[in-house]
Write a protein that holds these residues in place. Sequence first.
Motif, PDB file in Angstrom:
ATOM      1  N   LYS A 185      -6.336  -3.881  -9.034  1.00 13.52           N
ATOM      2  CA  LYS A 185      -5.977  -2.470  -8.854  1.00 13.52           C
ATOM      3  C   LYS A 185      -4.465  -2.285  -8.966  1.00 13.52           C
ATOM      4  O   LYS A 185      -3.992  -1.304  -9.547  1.00 13.52           O
ATOM      5  CB  LYS A 185      -6.471  -1.985  -7.491  1.00 13.52           C
ATOM      6  CG  LYS A 185      -7.983  -1.831  -7.397  1.00 13.52           C
ATOM      7  CD  LYS A 185      -8.409  -1.405  -5.993  1.00 13.52           C
ATOM      8  CE  LYS A 185      -9.929  -1.293  -5.893  1.00 13.52           C
ATOM      9  NZ  LYS A 185     -10.371  -0.960  -4.500  1.00 13.52           N
ATOM     10  N   ALA A 186      -3.711  -3.224  -8.409  1.00 14.01           N
ATOM     11  CA  ALA A 186      -2.255  -3.141  -8.486  1.00 14.01           C
ATOM     12  C   ALA A 186      -1.772  -3.289  -9.925  1.00 14.01           C
ATOM     13  O   ALA A 186      -0.833  -2.592 -10.354  1.00 14.01           O
ATOM     14  CB  ALA A 186      -1.622  -4.201  -7.600  1.00 14.01           C
TER      15      ALA A 186
ATOM     16  N   ASN B 254      -2.634  -0.156 -11.857  1.00 14.68           N
ATOM     17  CA  ASN B 254      -1.738   0.896 -11.374  1.00 14.68           C
ATOM     18  C   ASN B 254      -0.350   0.764 -11.997  1.00 14.68           C
ATOM     19  O   ASN B 254       0.277   1.760 -12.385  1.00 14.68           O
ATOM     20  CB  ASN B 254      -1.636   0.832  -9.848  1.00 14.68           C
ATOM     21  CG  ASN B 254      -0.855   1.994  -9.273  1.00 14.68           C
ATOM     22  OD1 ASN B 254      -1.048   3.147  -9.645  1.00 14.68           O
ATOM     23  ND2 ASN B 254       0.045   1.709  -8.344  1.00 14.68           N
TER      24      ASN B 254
ATOM     25  N   GLU C  42       0.846  -1.195   0.000  1.00 10.97           N
ATOM     26  CA  GLU C  42       0.000   0.000   0.000  1.00 10.97           C
ATOM     27  C   GLU C  42       0.882   1.246   0.000  1.00 10.97           C
ATOM     28  O   GLU C  42       1.072   1.883   1.034  1.00 10.97           O
ATOM     29  CB  GLU C  42      -0.904  -0.046   1.236  1.00 10.97           C
ATOM     30  CG  GLU C  42      -2.188   0.736   1.110  1.00 10.97           C
ATOM     31  CD  GLU C  42      -3.119   0.426   2.271  1.00 10.97           C
ATOM     32  OE1 GLU C  42      -3.027   1.137   3.294  1.00 10.97           O
ATOM     33  OE2 GLU C  42      -3.903  -0.539   2.160  1.00 10.97           O
ATOM     34  N   THR C  43       1.423   1.593  -1.156  1.00  9.95           N
ATOM     35  CA  THR C  43       2.386   2.688  -1.247  1.00  9.95           C
ATOM     36  C   THR C  43       1.699   4.010  -1.532  1.00  9.95           C
ATOM     37  O   THR C  43       0.529   4.052  -1.910  1.00  9.95           O
ATOM     38  CB  THR C  43       3.412   2.418  -2.363  1.00  9.95           C
ATOM     39  OG1 THR C  43       2.829   2.744  -3.631  1.00  9.95           O
ATOM     40  CG2 THR C  43       3.853   0.961  -2.377  1.00  9.95           C
ATOM     41  N   LYS C  44       2.461   5.088  -1.399  1.00  2.84           N
ATOM     42  CA  LYS C  44       1.893   6.398  -1.735  1.00  2.84           C
ATOM     43  C   LYS C  44       1.683   6.540  -3.233  1.00  2.84           C
ATOM     44  O   LYS C  44       0.964   7.446  -3.678  1.00  2.84           O
ATOM     45  CB  LYS C  44       2.772   7.514  -1.201  1.00  2.84           C
ATOM     46  CG  LYS C  44       4.166   7.589  -1.778  1.00  2.84           C
ATOM     47  CD  LYS C  44       4.945   8.695  -1.081  1.00  2.84           C
ATOM     48  CE  LYS C  44       6.375   8.795  -1.570  1.00  2.84           C
ATOM     49  NZ  LYS C  44       7.147   9.818  -0.812  1.00  2.84           N
ATOM     50  N   GLY C  45       2.281   5.653  -4.023  1.00  3.56           N
ATOM     51  CA  GLY C  45       2.053   5.626  -5.460  1.00  3.56           C
ATOM     52  C   GLY C  45       0.934   4.690  -5.863  1.00  3.56           C
ATOM     53  O   GLY C  45       0.782   4.376  -7.037  1.00  3.56           O
ATOM     54  N   GLY C  46       0.131   4.244  -4.878  1.00 11.28           N
ATOM     55  CA  GLY C  46      -0.947   3.308  -5.141  1.00 11.28           C
ATOM     56  C   GLY C  46      -0.515   1.889  -4.824  1.00 11.28           C
ATOM     57  O   GLY C  46       0.635   1.639  -4.468  1.00 11.28           O
ATOM     58  N   PRO C  47      -1.431   0.930  -4.915  1.00 12.54           N
ATOM     59  CA  PRO C  47      -1.057  -0.461  -4.626  1.00 12.54           C
ATOM     60  C   PRO C  47      -0.024  -0.954  -5.631  1.00 12.54           C
ATOM     61  O   PRO C  47      -0.209  -0.816  -6.844  1.00 12.54           O
ATOM     62  CB  PRO C  47      -2.378  -1.226  -4.754  1.00 12.54           C
ATOM     63  CG  PRO C  47      -3.256  -0.362  -5.599  1.00 12.54           C
ATOM     64  CD  PRO C  47      -2.849   1.049  -5.320  1.00 12.54           C
TER      65      PRO C  47
ATOM     66  N   GLU D 130       8.198   3.679  -4.258  1.00  8.42           N
ATOM     67  CA  GLU D 130       6.782   4.055  -4.190  1.00  8.42           C
ATOM     68  C   GLU D 130       6.343   4.888  -5.385  1.00  8.42           C
ATOM     69  O   GLU D 130       5.403   5.668  -5.304  1.00  8.42           O
ATOM     70  CB  GLU D 130       6.469   4.805  -2.892  1.00  8.42           C
ATOM     71  CG  GLU D 130       6.729   4.000  -1.629  1.00  8.42           C
ATOM     72  CD  GLU D 130       6.253   4.716  -0.390  1.00  8.42           C
ATOM     73  OE1 GLU D 130       5.063   4.577  -0.047  1.00  8.42           O
ATOM     74  OE2 GLU D 130       7.070   5.434   0.229  1.00  8.42           O
TER      75      GLU D 130
ATOM     76  N   TYR E 234      -7.958  -6.227  -5.171  1.00  6.50           N
ATOM     77  CA  TYR E 234      -6.742  -5.485  -4.841  1.00  6.50           C
ATOM     78  C   TYR E 234      -5.624  -5.795  -5.834  1.00  6.50           C
ATOM     79  O   TYR E 234      -4.836  -4.928  -6.202  1.00  6.50           O
ATOM     80  CB  TYR E 234      -6.311  -5.817  -3.418  1.00  6.50           C
ATOM     81  CG  TYR E 234      -5.310  -4.847  -2.824  1.00  6.50           C
ATOM     82  CD1 TYR E 234      -5.594  -3.490  -2.737  1.00  6.50           C
ATOM     83  CD2 TYR E 234      -4.092  -5.307  -2.322  1.00  6.50           C
ATOM     84  CE1 TYR E 234      -4.684  -2.610  -2.169  1.00  6.50           C
ATOM     85  CE2 TYR E 234      -3.182  -4.430  -1.752  1.00  6.50           C
ATOM     86  CZ  TYR E 234      -3.472  -3.084  -1.684  1.00  6.50           C
ATOM     87  OH  TYR E 234      -2.564  -2.210  -1.127  1.00  6.50           O
TER      88      TYR E 234
END
Length: 670
Positions: free
Chosen positions: A317-318, A321, A276-281, A344, A314
């Motif tokens: 989504k990753a 992303n 769960e990074t600040k750049g998204g999953p 990230e 999830y």
Amino acid sequence: MKKLCIGSRRIFFAVILVLVTCKSFSQENSRWEIEQNGSITWKIKDNIPHKDHIEMSGRKISAVLRYGVGADGSFNSTRSLVWPMLRTIPNNTHASFTRQFAQDAMRFVLVNYKPIVNEKVVSVTIDGTLLAKSKVDNTLEVTRQYFPSTSLPVFCENYTIKNTADKSCVVEIPKINFEYKSAKDKGTEGSYNVITRVANEGTFVLQPGETIDFSVFYCATKKNESIPELNMETEKKNRLELVRQLRTKLVLETPDPILNTEFEFAKLRAAESIFETKGGPMHSPGGESYYAAIWANDQAEYIGPFFAYLGYDYANKASLNAYLLFAKYINKEYKPIPSSIVAEGTDIWDGAGDRGDAAMIAYGAARYALARGNISEAEQVWPLIEWCLEYCRLKLNSEGVVYSDSDELEGRFPAGKANLNTSSLYYDALNSAVYLGRSLKKNPKQLDLYKLQSQNLKTAIEKYFGAEVDGFLTYKYYKENDVLRAWICTPLTMGIYDRQKGTIAALFSSKLWTPDGLASAAGDKTFWDRSTLYALRGVLAAGETDKALDFLHYYSERRLLGDHVPYPVEAYPEGNQRHLSAESGLYCRVFTEGLFGIRPVGLNSFTFMPRLPKSWPGMSLRNINAFEQNFDITVKRTNNGLKVTVSNQNKIWFEKQIKEGNLIQVTFDK
């Protein structure tokens, strides 16, 4: 019976020799066994000392647990804990905050005012957690259970002591609250706090048959962050629920429990390594080195096309992303796209030059978008696919194959100036782009051009790479190559079967096949599971089902029940067989794309060619979540061929008797 030529006889007997070696392992070397609930257990007998390591991940932590049983029967463990979102300096690919802890909390416990001695391990079980059971003479039973939190930056250990004597005992569990502070000039956000805490400390009197539990938590936070509320039962419930949830999705059913069970474990390892990074999953490989970052091969090429079938939101989504992060680097000048986006999402790594990354990304993004079946997502990734295809076209050399500086092995082995892998990936990406473009109603002239380019490329691949190598009519990996390489398997996975006979013979010969799968190059001890998994998928897709099955069963048994379990690995000797996550996705694709032969040809349609082994009465792949549908594929052997059904509880889309080797197309209503 026709006489075999000398070359054919040599190949035949080499394959037989390798198969005999495989079966010998299966009969003698399995350390673990499969339990009825789908877990695996190592029952300690005289097969010690032994040690192993396993990686387990949550959204904010990953742990590599090194564990073993000594010659005296004692248990030992070291946990290497990684917090991917706590970044260190320099903030590069490997800059995840990491600490190792070797202490065993049982060493601090007193029973009847003395340390526990003479503890002998009885069994170790892996079920999404690692559970070690032991006995102390006839007085105590002890269990240790290890797993990461699914959502917190916490590693959890639960300990249980049961009084098996005929009289009471006193158990003293200490209060432990260790705290470490890292140097503030080593972290991107200053110092980080690492806390080790014990829950349920105190003095307890256990009557015969009674049990006491206590827990140990390892947590790391930024300087001003509070420690999350910790509850062992909640964390264990969440971890086991993730395991249960994944077991209900994309379920493989075959007569071979080893294949079914390894498939279940591979799904977990593939899906758990998302952070769960600040750049998204971000799905990341792991291995104590690669976190909060994405790669053109691991994430774009290997795992994305698998997640499109799994039905784990999830993970999807990753994947999306990852493709959109790569899309930020497309440019009008057609400068190379980064091999990796790290830290990230704040930086890149391109230290190996152009590895064929655009071909990897186009291949994976197109297959992912097709199988997901979501128009909105497909439109988002289409510009990335277009750019990558044009980049590859501009890189064609005078002989019509793609120039690249290296390949996904980044110079570990020679790859020349144009390698078989890059051109094969580009070929499949062009075909997928045609299918996807039609679904999105893109310019027909552009799609016709892609089709023409794929045809020309297939011809160029045969002319440039097709060769006799070491007596096998297969491929040279690059122009000057004269040694068999594992990646000669790639064309098979892309539907190029012109040299399948010689290629399959070479792959399964003693030149390349080793006790751990394919050697990277003939005569070398190095192996990377990724090429073995590509090969098994390609051989199945090519229709050499029964030959592939022997090697697939052997490989799966070694990874699931051998000395290093329970997942596919990265490589050896590099990394010492780390449990990198994307390799588990490649294992699952052996079945989705190899055994069942699924190939997406539209946002709501796919073709498939099931390859049912002669010894199997049937097989199924259930709860497939693709093309915005949930469906099953079942294949049953009949007197006249195969009965194939594509259905769910509410509808049958396809049900027909077919001959083996027939291609089936299924289109879902939109």
